[in-house]
Design a protein around this motif. Structure first.
Motif, PDB file in Angstrom:
ATOM      1  N   ASP A   1      33.335  36.029  49.837  1.00 17.74           N
ATOM      2  CA  ASP A   1      32.730  35.903  48.512  1.00 17.74           C
ATOM      3  C   ASP A   1      33.141  37.001  47.544  1.00 17.74           C
ATOM      4  N   ASP A   2      33.669  38.109  48.052  1.00 13.74           N
ATOM      5  CA  ASP A   2      34.001  39.238  47.192  1.00 13.74           C
ATOM      6  C   ASP A   2      35.374  39.793  47.536  1.00 13.74           C
ATOM      7  N   LEU A   3      36.068  40.265  46.506  1.00 15.98           N
ATOM      8  CA  LEU A   3      37.376  40.887  46.687  1.00 15.98           C
ATOM      9  C   LEU A   3      37.389  42.218  45.952  1.00 15.98           C
ATOM     10  N   ILE A   4      37.872  43.237  46.602  1.00 17.98           N
ATOM     11  CA  ILE A   4      38.057  44.524  45.950  1.00 17.98           C
ATOM     12  C   ILE A   4      39.369  44.453  45.178  1.00 17.98           C
ATOM     13  N   VAL A   5      39.340  44.899  43.932  1.00 15.16           N
ATOM     14  CA  VAL A   5      40.529  44.924  43.093  1.00 15.16           C
ATOM     15  C   VAL A   5      41.085  46.342  43.125  1.00 15.16           C
ATOM     16  N   VAL A   6      42.389  46.456  43.428  1.00 14.14           N
ATOM     17  CA  VAL A   6      43.030  47.768  43.515  1.00 14.14           C
ATOM     18  C   VAL A   6      44.222  47.838  42.566  1.00 14.14           C
ATOM     19  N   ASN A   7      44.571  49.067  42.179  1.00 13.61           N
ATOM     20  CA  ASN A   7      45.745  49.275  41.337  1.00 13.61           C
ATOM     21  C   ASN A   7      46.979  49.455  42.217  1.00 13.61           C
ATOM     22  N   ALA A   8      48.101  49.819  41.614  1.00  8.60           N
ATOM     23  CA  ALA A   8      49.356  49.967  42.360  1.00  8.60           C
ATOM     24  C   ALA A   8      49.282  51.069  43.415  1.00  8.60           C
ATOM     25  N   LYS A   9      48.383  52.031  43.229  1.00 11.73           N
ATOM     26  CA  LYS A   9      48.210  53.120  44.203  1.00 11.73           C
ATOM     27  C   LYS A   9      47.189  52.772  45.281  1.00 11.73           C
ATOM     28  N   LYS A  10      46.741  51.511  45.271  1.00  8.88           N
ATOM     29  CA  LYS A  10      45.724  51.008  46.206  1.00  8.88           C
ATOM     30  C   LYS A  10      44.373  51.690  46.024  1.00  8.88           C
ATOM     31  N   GLU A  11      44.107  52.152  44.800  1.00  6.83           N
ATOM     32  CA  GLU A  11      42.813  52.742  44.466  1.00  6.83           C
ATOM     33  C   GLU A  11      41.905  51.638  43.940  1.00  6.83           C
ATOM     34  N   PRO A  12      40.656  51.591  44.352  1.00  8.42           N
ATOM     35  CA  PRO A  12      39.759  50.544  43.854  1.00  8.42           C
ATOM     36  C   PRO A  12      39.494  50.713  42.361  1.00  8.42           C
ATOM     37  N   VAL A  13      39.607  49.604  41.636  1.00  9.18           N
ATOM     38  CA  VAL A  13      39.363  49.621  40.193  1.00  9.18           C
ATOM     39  C   VAL A  13      38.348  48.556  39.767  1.00  9.18           C
ATOM     40  N   GLY A  14      37.921  47.725  40.714  1.00 11.58           N
ATOM     41  CA  GLY A  14      36.959  46.690  40.368  1.00 11.58           C
ATOM     42  C   GLY A  14      36.627  45.805  41.547  1.00 11.58           C
ATOM     43  N   LEU A  15      35.867  44.758  41.241  1.00 12.37           N
ATOM     44  CA  LEU A  15      35.413  43.821  42.254  1.00 12.37           C
ATOM     45  C   LEU A  15      35.361  42.439  41.619  1.00 12.37           C
ATOM     46  N   ILE A  16      35.826  41.434  42.349  1.00 16.50           N
ATOM     47  CA  ILE A  16      35.710  40.044  41.904  1.00 16.50           C
ATOM     48  C   ILE A  16      34.774  39.335  42.859  1.00 16.50           C
ATOM     49  N   ASP A  17      33.793  38.691  42.304  1.00 18.47           N
ATOM     50  CA  ASP A  17      32.883  37.849  43.077  1.00 18.47           C
ATOM     51  C   ASP A  17      33.366  36.412  42.924  1.00 18.47           C
ATOM     52  N   SER A  18      33.276  35.627  43.966  1.00 17.29           N
ATOM     53  CA  SER A  18      33.757  34.246  43.901  1.00 17.29           C
ATOM     54  C   SER A  18      33.049  33.450  42.804  1.00 17.29           C
ATOM     55  N   GLN A  19      31.869  33.851  42.424  1.00 18.34           N
ATOM     56  CA  GLN A  19      31.132  33.168  41.362  1.00 18.34           C
ATOM     57  C   GLN A  19      31.655  33.528  39.974  1.00 18.34           C
ATOM     58  N   ASP A  20      32.523  34.543  39.886  1.00 19.59           N
ATOM     59  CA  ASP A  20      33.108  34.922  38.598  1.00 19.59           C
ATOM     60  C   ASP A  20      34.140  33.913  38.120  1.00 19.59           C
ATOM     61  N   LEU A  21      34.863  33.295  39.048  1.00 18.88           N
ATOM     62  CA  LEU A  21      35.959  32.408  38.672  1.00 18.88           C
ATOM     63  C   LEU A  21      35.503  31.172  37.882  1.00 18.88           C
ATOM     64  N   PRO A  22      34.426  30.489  38.285  1.00 17.52           N
ATOM     65  CA  PRO A  22      33.985  29.343  37.462  1.00 17.52           C
ATOM     66  C   PRO A  22      33.581  29.771  36.046  1.00 17.52           C
ATOM     67  N   LYS A  23      33.096  30.977  35.887  1.00 16.68           N
ATOM     68  CA  LYS A  23      32.731  31.464  34.553  1.00 16.68           C
ATOM     69  C   LYS A  23      33.957  31.581  33.649  1.00 16.68           C
ATOM     70  N   LEU A  24      35.135  31.786  34.266  1.00 20.29           N
ATOM     71  CA  LEU A  24      36.367  31.885  33.502  1.00 20.29           C
ATOM     72  C   LEU A  24      36.965  30.511  33.209  1.00 20.29           C
ATOM     73  N   LYS A  25      36.320  29.470  33.742  1.00 20.56           N
ATOM     74  CA  LYS A  25      36.720  28.078  33.555  1.00 20.56           C
ATOM     75  C   LYS A  25      38.141  27.793  34.030  1.00 20.56           C
ATOM     76  N   ILE A  26      38.483  28.427  35.169  1.00 22.40           N
ATOM     77  CA  ILE A  26      39.790  28.155  35.762  1.00 22.40           C
ATOM     78  C   ILE A  26      39.663  27.224  36.964  1.00 22.40           C
ATOM     79  N   VAL A  27      38.417  26.989  37.412  1.00 19.52           N
ATOM     80  CA  VAL A  27      38.214  26.097  38.557  1.00 19.52           C
ATOM     81  C   VAL A  27      37.307  24.958  38.154  1.00 19.52           C
TER      82      VAL A  27
END
Length: 68
Positions: free
Chosen positions: A42-68
């Motif tokens: 349900d959740d993905l950690i978002v990392v930058n090119a240095k593999k440092e955490p910069v955010g989090l995506i919840d699976s419920q975020d994607l429908p809000k973006l109207k891509i699914v």
């Protein structure tokens, strides 16, 4: 957390997943959707090119973006 009142006092390495599934911050939303479906998570950690955490995506975020 409800089942373990001492959870917040434990060292982070005792409660976190050692190698969590993550996605790069320049990945497409469809890539995140594929990971959610393949890994059944349900959740993905978002990392930058240095593999440092910069955010989090919840699976419920994607429908809000109207891509699914």
């Amino acid at each position: 957390m409800a089942g373990d009142e001492q959870l917040m006092s434990r060292p982070l390495k005792k409660v976190m997943t050692r190698n969590p599934i993550r996605i790069r911050n320049d990945a497409l939303a469809v890539e995140a959707l594929k990971i959610f479906n393949e890994r059944n998570i349900d959740d993905l950690i978002v990392v930058n090119a240095k593999k440092e955490p910069v955010g989090l995506i919840d699976s419920q975020d994607l429908p809000k973006l109207k891509i699914v």
